[in-house]
Design a protein around this motif. Structure first.
Motif, PDB file in Angstrom:
ATOM      1  N   ASP A  45       0.829  -1.205   0.000  1.00  0.00           N
ATOM      2  CA  ASP A  45       0.000   0.000   0.000  1.00  0.00           C
ATOM      3  C   ASP A  45       0.862   1.253   0.000  1.00  0.00           C
ATOM      4  OD1 ASP A  45      -2.385  -1.405   0.091  1.00  0.00           O
ATOM      5  OD2 ASP A  45      -2.499  -1.367   2.290  1.00  0.00           O
ATOM      6  N   GLN A  46       0.474   2.218  -0.826  1.00  0.00           N
ATOM      7  CA  GLN A  46       1.045   3.561  -0.774  1.00  0.00           C
ATOM      8  C   GLN A  46      -0.033   4.486  -0.192  1.00  0.00           C
ATOM      9  OE1 GLN A  46       1.514   1.705  -4.012  1.00  0.00           O
ATOM     10  NE2 GLN A  46       3.098   0.934  -2.635  1.00  0.00           N
ATOM     11  N   LEU A  47       0.318   5.226   0.825  1.00  0.00           N
ATOM     12  CA  LEU A  47      -0.681   5.952   1.594  1.00  0.00           C
ATOM     13  C   LEU A  47      -0.283   7.405   1.824  1.00  0.00           C
ATOM     14  CD1 LEU A  47      -1.265   3.228   4.353  1.00  0.00           C
ATOM     15  CD2 LEU A  47      -2.666   3.616   2.315  1.00  0.00           C
ATOM     16  N   ARG A  48      -1.282   8.208   2.182  1.00  0.00           N
ATOM     17  CA  ARG A  48      -1.154   9.577   2.680  1.00  0.00           C
ATOM     18  C   ARG A  48      -0.245  10.458   1.824  1.00  0.00           C
ATOM     19  NH1 ARG A  48      -1.087   6.053   6.883  1.00  0.00           N
ATOM     20  NH2 ARG A  48      -2.907   6.138   8.245  1.00  0.00           N
ATOM     21  N   PRO A  49      -0.667  10.742   0.603  1.00  0.00           N
ATOM     22  CA  PRO A  49       0.134  11.658  -0.218  1.00  0.00           C
ATOM     23  C   PRO A  49       0.143  13.061   0.383  1.00  0.00           C
ATOM     24  CG  PRO A  49      -2.011  11.269  -1.224  1.00  0.00           C
ATOM     25  CD  PRO A  49      -1.909  10.319  -0.064  1.00  0.00           C
ATOM     26  N   ILE A  50       1.268  13.721   0.273  1.00  0.00           N
ATOM     27  CA  ILE A  50       1.408  15.105   0.731  1.00  0.00           C
ATOM     28  C   ILE A  50       2.327  15.805  -0.261  1.00  0.00           C
ATOM     29  CG2 ILE A  50       3.309  14.497   2.285  1.00  0.00           C
ATOM     30  CD1 ILE A  50       0.680  17.181   3.018  1.00  0.00           C
ATOM     31  N   GLY A  51       1.918  16.968  -0.742  1.00  0.00           N
ATOM     32  CA  GLY A  51       2.677  17.598  -1.810  1.00  0.00           C
ATOM     33  C   GLY A  51       3.100  19.014  -1.517  1.00  0.00           C
ATOM     34  N   CYS A  52       4.019  19.498  -2.330  1.00  0.00           N
ATOM     35  CA  CYS A  52       4.376  20.914  -2.352  1.00  0.00           C
ATOM     36  C   CYS A  52       4.754  21.265  -3.782  1.00  0.00           C
ATOM     37  CB  CYS A  52       5.504  21.239  -1.376  1.00  0.00           C
ATOM     38  SG  CYS A  52       7.114  20.581  -1.831  1.00  0.00           S
ATOM     39  N   TYR A  53       4.859  22.558  -4.061  1.00  0.00           N
ATOM     40  CA  TYR A  53       5.145  23.027  -5.409  1.00  0.00           C
ATOM     41  C   TYR A  53       6.500  23.715  -5.416  1.00  0.00           C
ATOM     42  CZ  TYR A  53       4.810  25.872  -9.657  1.00  0.00           C
ATOM     43  OH  TYR A  53       5.051  26.477 -10.866  1.00  0.00           O
ATOM     44  N   ALA A  54       7.425  23.201  -6.204  1.00  0.00           N
ATOM     45  CA  ALA A  54       8.747  23.803  -6.373  1.00  0.00           C
ATOM     46  C   ALA A  54       8.655  24.842  -7.487  1.00  0.00           C
ATOM     47  CB  ALA A  54       9.781  22.733  -6.696  1.00  0.00           C
ATOM     48  N   ALA A  55       8.420  26.091  -7.089  1.00  0.00           N
ATOM     49  CA  ALA A  55       8.079  27.132  -8.057  1.00  0.00           C
ATOM     50  C   ALA A  55       9.194  27.387  -9.057  1.00  0.00           C
ATOM     51  CB  ALA A  55       7.733  28.418  -7.305  1.00  0.00           C
ATOM     52  N   THR A  56      10.445  27.357  -8.613  1.00  0.00           N
ATOM     53  CA  THR A  56      11.547  27.675  -9.518  1.00  0.00           C
ATOM     54  C   THR A  56      11.724  26.626 -10.609  1.00  0.00           C
ATOM     55  OG1 THR A  56      13.050  26.607  -7.955  1.00  0.00           O
ATOM     56  CG2 THR A  56      12.798  28.994  -7.776  1.00  0.00           C
ATOM     57  N   LEU A  57      11.174  25.437 -10.393  1.00  0.00           N
ATOM     58  CA  LEU A  57      11.273  24.356 -11.375  1.00  0.00           C
ATOM     59  C   LEU A  57       9.943  24.070 -12.057  1.00  0.00           C
ATOM     60  CD1 LEU A  57      13.365  21.904  -9.155  1.00  0.00           C
ATOM     61  CD2 LEU A  57      14.236  23.333 -11.021  1.00  0.00           C
ATOM     62  N   ASP A  58       8.866  24.752 -11.629  1.00  0.00           N
ATOM     63  CA  ASP A  58       7.512  24.471 -12.101  1.00  0.00           C
ATOM     64  C   ASP A  58       7.237  22.969 -11.997  1.00  0.00           C
ATOM     65  OD1 ASP A  58       4.996  25.086 -13.003  1.00  0.00           O
ATOM     66  OD2 ASP A  58       5.530  25.098 -15.134  1.00  0.00           O
ATOM     67  N   ARG A  59       7.423  22.478 -10.768  1.00  0.00           N
ATOM     68  CA  ARG A  59       7.381  21.032 -10.550  1.00  0.00           C
ATOM     69  C   ARG A  59       6.707  20.757  -9.208  1.00  0.00           C
ATOM     70  NH1 ARG A  59      13.098  18.594 -11.540  1.00  0.00           N
ATOM     71  NH2 ARG A  59      12.398  19.070 -13.653  1.00  0.00           N
ATOM     72  N   PHE A  60       5.849  19.734  -9.179  1.00  0.00           N
ATOM     73  CA  PHE A  60       5.275  19.266  -7.931  1.00  0.00           C
ATOM     74  C   PHE A  60       6.173  18.183  -7.334  1.00  0.00           C
ATOM     75  CE2 PHE A  60       1.473  20.450 -10.484  1.00  0.00           C
ATOM     76  CZ  PHE A  60       0.957  21.434  -9.641  1.00  0.00           C
ATOM     77  N   VAL A  61       6.200  18.135  -6.017  1.00  0.00           N
ATOM     78  CA  VAL A  61       6.843  17.031  -5.303  1.00  0.00           C
ATOM     79  C   VAL A  61       5.782  16.430  -4.386  1.00  0.00           C
ATOM     80  CG1 VAL A  61       8.649  16.331  -3.709  1.00  0.00           C
ATOM     81  CG2 VAL A  61       9.102  18.143  -5.380  1.00  0.00           C
ATOM     82  N   VAL A  62       5.523  15.129  -4.551  1.00  0.00           N
ATOM     83  CA  VAL A  62       4.526  14.431  -3.740  1.00  0.00           C
ATOM     84  C   VAL A  62       5.236  13.349  -2.936  1.00  0.00           C
ATOM     85  CG1 VAL A  62       2.432  13.027  -3.732  1.00  0.00           C
ATOM     86  CG2 VAL A  62       2.704  14.871  -5.409  1.00  0.00           C
ATOM     87  N   GLY A  63       5.129  13.447  -1.614  1.00  0.00           N
ATOM     88  CA  GLY A  63       5.674  12.416  -0.746  1.00  0.00           C
ATOM     89  C   GLY A  63       4.573  11.472  -0.309  1.00  0.00           C
TER      90      GLY A  63
END
Length: 547
Positions: A352-370
């Protein structure tokens, strides 16, 4: 009088403030307003604080941070010391204050002398204090050094400090009303349980939207940066909603809220916009490709600030029989338009992969989801423009230490283009808070997992933040160092990820507090935190501004 660690208080300087002019005449000023005081982390919990000895010189060091981030230091004259300090509940200033609240006083241990604020530079600034601009907000931070083992940190605001014709480095400090800054804000204390609060900062209008679940509805309140709260926003009234998440998009100038909802007999994800004036739009479910009836849970929203685009990720059990629960996402516009489905983390094995949490790396126009994966933590980088995943089907490892790692939180550092990750870590008992720094450009760790807390207290529920104004990291967390309750504390550290500023006590009221959110309000140069609070008969939603 003893200090009882680690109670918060307001410290009011009652002594008159005088300033020598260039001609030697003293100019009398009104008392200062209030400064928030908390005991420092350097004092072990087992140490019994001693009284501040009256009549012995103490040293008060005050720093003034100007809008240009230059830092200046003032030392209290040795003829002054601090005595007669008691702790009370914080008091809200309601008018520009010449008020005298008997929480503390400065007393003289020598013949009367003028109390002169003379600032000089330190190694962070030019030695000459630039002219202060009337009506401009300045940050005032004080550090009281005493002969007691208890040191103090004090935080306050010095708006509208005015330069007097008394030399380039001397001036009188005045305070304007600060609302609930530094004080707890009871965002929702209605009957029944209010749970799972989340918040987002509106950069265009300098306010926060706080959302929470209440008896199957998703409710919200707008909070401005003085702590004034406008409640009464109903985002969803289905009676079956839970687990809200919220993000703000400055291009669309609107919030988006998503939640899990069981109105159809199984958990689906719904979403809705909320205007900056607090008006909800029309809610909609996610597009169930292929008409499948699956369980969608644990939604998380992130905004791409430079475009009308959000990332909505969730836990999905469409492959549960073969590969366990997976994480999927959509890029979504404020209009509700969905892009192609993104497979954020789809395991080839039955895990199981659970509880996604993200942020936005503005300088790269990229999302990071943990996310969590079988007791470990991983992350996936996603291009904001086309939704392409960059780290393979299962992302990259954040930590694979022994024990269980969970309760992950992320925050983007836009000065160094790095991501702070904080989590609860069970590699040893009791659980502690750990953190690491991710390089979202390379997909590697710039700083490996590091312990934030240690000792015999159980710590968890970390909330990661980055202070754009000061350029440092912050982690809000819970621990049970006080028997019978779980309290809230904040630790800030520099960009190197090692040098700390110490610990700040946030809430130590009876009952349990569980932090749920931490955002940075750049215009006001402060964090806002939210938490679930069990001090009353029900679970309530509280918040606080943190500097």
């Amino acid at each position: 009088m003893k200090f009882h660690k680690p109670t918060l208080a307001k410290l009011t300087i009652i002594a008159g403030l005088a300033l020598l002019s260039a001609g030697g005449c003293a100019v009398q000023a009104p008392p200062l307003g209030t400064l928030e005081v908390s005991s420092r982390a350097s004092v072990p919990a087992t140490v019994t604080p001693l009284p501040l000895p009256a009549g012995q010189p103490q040293r008060l060091r005050i720093q003034l941070d100007t809008p240009a981030r230059a830092r200046h230091v003032m030392d209290l004259p040795a003829s002054w010391d601090v005595a007669n300090v008691t702790f009370n509940s914080p008091t809200k200033l309601t008018a520009p204050s010449v008020i005298q609240i008997p929480f503390a006083s400065f007393v003289q241990s020598a013949p009367p002398a003028p109390f002169i604020f003379t600032f000089t530079g330190d190694d962070l600034s030019d030695p000459v204090l630039p002219p202060l601009r009337p009506g401009t907000d300045y940050n005032l931070m004080a550090d009281l050094e005493t002969s007691s083992p208890l040191a103090l940190e004090a935080y306050g605001i010095v708006p509208g400090a005015q330069t007097i014709d008394a030399g380039p480095n001397s001036f009188i400090i005045t305070l304007k009303p600060t609302g609930n800054q530094g004080s707890e804000i009871p965002i929702s204390t209605a009957a029944g349980n209010q749970t799972s609060p989340a918040l987002a900062y509106d950069t265009n209008n300098d306010q926060q939207l706080v959302v929470w679940a209440d008896a199957g509805s998703i409710l919200a309140a707008m909070v401005d940066n003085l702590g004034n709260t406008v409640p009464g926003i109903t985002v969803c009234a289905s009676g079956t909603a839970s687990a809200p998440t919220v993000a703000y998009n400055r291009t669309a100038d609107a919030f988006m809220v998503a939640w899990a909802d069981t109105r159809n007999g199984h958990s689906d994800i719904y979403y809705n916009t909320v205007s900056t004036g607090g008006a909800p739009g029309t809610e909609a479910p996610l597009d169930h490709t292929g008409g499948h009836t699956i369980a969608e849970t644990q939604p998380n929203l992130v905004s791409a600030a430079g475009a009308d685009r959000f990332l909505l990720s969730w836990v999905d059990n469409r492959n549960n029989a073969t590969s366990g629960r997976d994480i999927f996402a959509y890029r979504i516009a404020s209009s509700g338009a969905l892009s192609a489905l993104i497979s954020v983390a789809v395991s080839a094995g039955v895990t199981d992969q659970l509880r996604p949490i993200g942020c936005y790396a503005a300088t790269l126009d990229r999302f990071v989801v943990g996310f969590e994966d079988s007791g470990d933590l991983r992350f996936q980088r996603i291009n904001a423009v086309d939704g392409a995943i960059l780290d393979g089907a299962m992302g990259s490892s954040l930590t694979a230490a022994t024990g269980t790692q969970d309760q992950l939180s992320l925050a983007f550092n836009n000065k160094d283009a790095l991501v702070l990750a904080a989590w609860r870590d069970g590699r040893a008992a009791p659980t502690q808070v750990y953190y690491a720094v991710v390089d979202p450009a390379a997909g590697t760790l710039a700083l490996p997992d590091t312990a934030l807390t240690s000792g015999t207290a159980t710590a968890g529920y970390p909330q990661a933040g980055f202070g754009v104004g000061h350029g440092d990291y912050a982690i809000l967390f819970q621990d049970n160092r006080t028997a019978g309750q779980h309290d809230l504390f904040l630790r800030r550290f520099k960009l190197d990820g090692v040098t700390t500023y110490g610990e700040k006590t946030i809430s130590i009221v009876a009952g349990n507090q569980r932090p749920t959110g931490l955002v940075f309000a750049a215009t006001a140069d402060q964090f806002m935190a939210t938490w679930e609070d069990d001090r009353g008969p029900d679970t309530d939603v509280y918040g606080q501004f943190l500097r």
